[in-house]
Scaffold this motif. Structure first.
Motif, PDB file in Angstrom:
ATOM      1  N   ASP A 121      -4.322   1.396  -3.417  1.00 20.12           N
ATOM      2  CA  ASP A 121      -3.723   2.008  -2.210  1.00 20.12           C
ATOM      3  C   ASP A 121      -3.273   1.105  -1.226  1.00 20.12           C
ATOM      4  O   ASP A 121      -2.003   1.626  -0.698  1.00 20.12           O
ATOM      5  N   CYS A 151       0.263   0.385  -2.900  1.00 24.43           N
ATOM      6  CA  CYS A 151       1.264   1.349  -2.824  1.00 24.43           C
ATOM      7  C   CYS A 151       1.497   1.415  -1.424  1.00 24.43           C
ATOM      8  O   CYS A 151       2.794   1.718  -1.180  1.00 24.43           O
ATOM      9  N   ALA A 152       0.667   1.300  -0.329  1.00 25.28           N
ATOM     10  CA  ALA A 152       1.013   1.420   1.135  1.00 25.28           C
ATOM     11  C   ALA A 152       2.143   0.113   1.406  1.00 25.28           C
ATOM     12  O   ALA A 152       3.326   0.440   2.169  1.00 25.28           O
ATOM     13  N   PHE A 159       4.156  -1.389  -0.758  1.00 26.30           N
ATOM     14  CA  PHE A 159       5.280  -1.201  -1.389  1.00 26.30           C
ATOM     15  C   PHE A 159       6.197  -0.031  -0.808  1.00 26.30           C
ATOM     16  O   PHE A 159       7.363  -0.323  -0.785  1.00 26.30           O
ATOM     17  N   ARG A 160       5.395   0.918  -0.350  1.00 28.08           N
ATOM     18  CA  ARG A 160       6.101   2.276   0.323  1.00 28.08           C
ATOM     19  C   ARG A 160       6.837   1.679   1.559  1.00 28.08           C
ATOM     20  O   ARG A 160       7.784   2.373   2.189  1.00 28.08           O
ATOM     21  N   GLY A 161       5.717   1.089   2.618  1.00 21.93           N
ATOM     22  CA  GLY A 161       6.085   0.632   3.814  1.00 21.93           C
ATOM     23  C   GLY A 161       6.681  -0.412   4.329  1.00 21.93           C
ATOM     24  O   GLY A 161       7.196  -0.786   5.383  1.00 21.93           O
ATOM     25  N   GLU A 162       6.883  -1.580   3.540  1.00 21.57           N
ATOM     26  CA  GLU A 162       7.215  -2.881   3.678  1.00 21.57           C
ATOM     27  C   GLU A 162       8.394  -3.481   2.903  1.00 21.57           C
ATOM     28  O   GLU A 162       8.181  -3.737   1.757  1.00 21.57           O
ATOM     29  N   ARG A 177       8.458  -5.538  -0.801  1.00 27.12           N
ATOM     30  CA  ARG A 177       9.473  -4.860  -1.885  1.00 27.12           C
ATOM     31  C   ARG A 177      10.210  -5.953  -2.627  1.00 27.12           C
ATOM     32  O   ARG A 177      10.699  -6.444  -3.471  1.00 27.12           O
ATOM     33  N   SER A 188       1.341  -8.157   6.492  1.00 29.58           N
ATOM     34  CA  SER A 188       1.523  -6.920   6.841  1.00 29.58           C
ATOM     35  C   SER A 188       0.227  -6.262   7.482  1.00 29.58           C
ATOM     36  O   SER A 188       0.334  -5.327   8.092  1.00 29.58           O
TER      37      SER A 188
END
Length: 122
Positions: A23, A26-27, A29-32, A36, A77
């Motif tokens: 989780d 994934c968070a 990768f999606r939000g930062e 990425r 993060s």
């Protein structure tokens, strides 16, 4: 007060921890965007380390510094999210915490450049 999640033991604890880790990745990768970008850099540098004519120790070091930068970005993060969770209002201590996390990431990126430079250029 103790967390209700701290009582888990054995396989259930390991499965829970793996889920939390997934989780978190994934968070990030999606939000930062920075995570990425580092993931993309790792996607290039880690395989490249296996094609270079270097010793096993040097190869391990090349890979380790790349992965360390990902770890530092995850921690940075987490610091930012925690500070923002506490308050979105500007405060010198919040700024210091976020700036220090950013500085840690700058050091990690510098370490990638330094280690790769030393290994490749001698």
């Amino acid at each position: 007060m103790t967390s209700p999640f701290k009582g888990r033991t054995g396989l259930k604890r390991i499965l829970n921890a793996a889920g939390y880790s997934r989780d978190g990745l994934c968070a990030a990768f999606r939000g930062e965007a920075a995570f990425r970008q580092l993931a993309l850099l790792n996607l290039v540098l880690v395989p490249l380390a296996f094609f270079l004519d270097v010793s096993r120790g040097e190869r391990a070091l090349l890979v380790a510094v790349c992965l360390l930068a990902l770890i530092v970005e995850l921690l940075n993060s987490a610091i930012e999210a925690t500070v923002d969770r506490i308050s979105l209002e500007r405060h010198p201590l919040s700024k210091n915490a976020k700036d220090m996390g950013s500085a840690a990431q700058a050091v990690a990126l510098g370490m990638i450049a330094l280690v790769w430079g030393i290994v490749l250029l001698g």
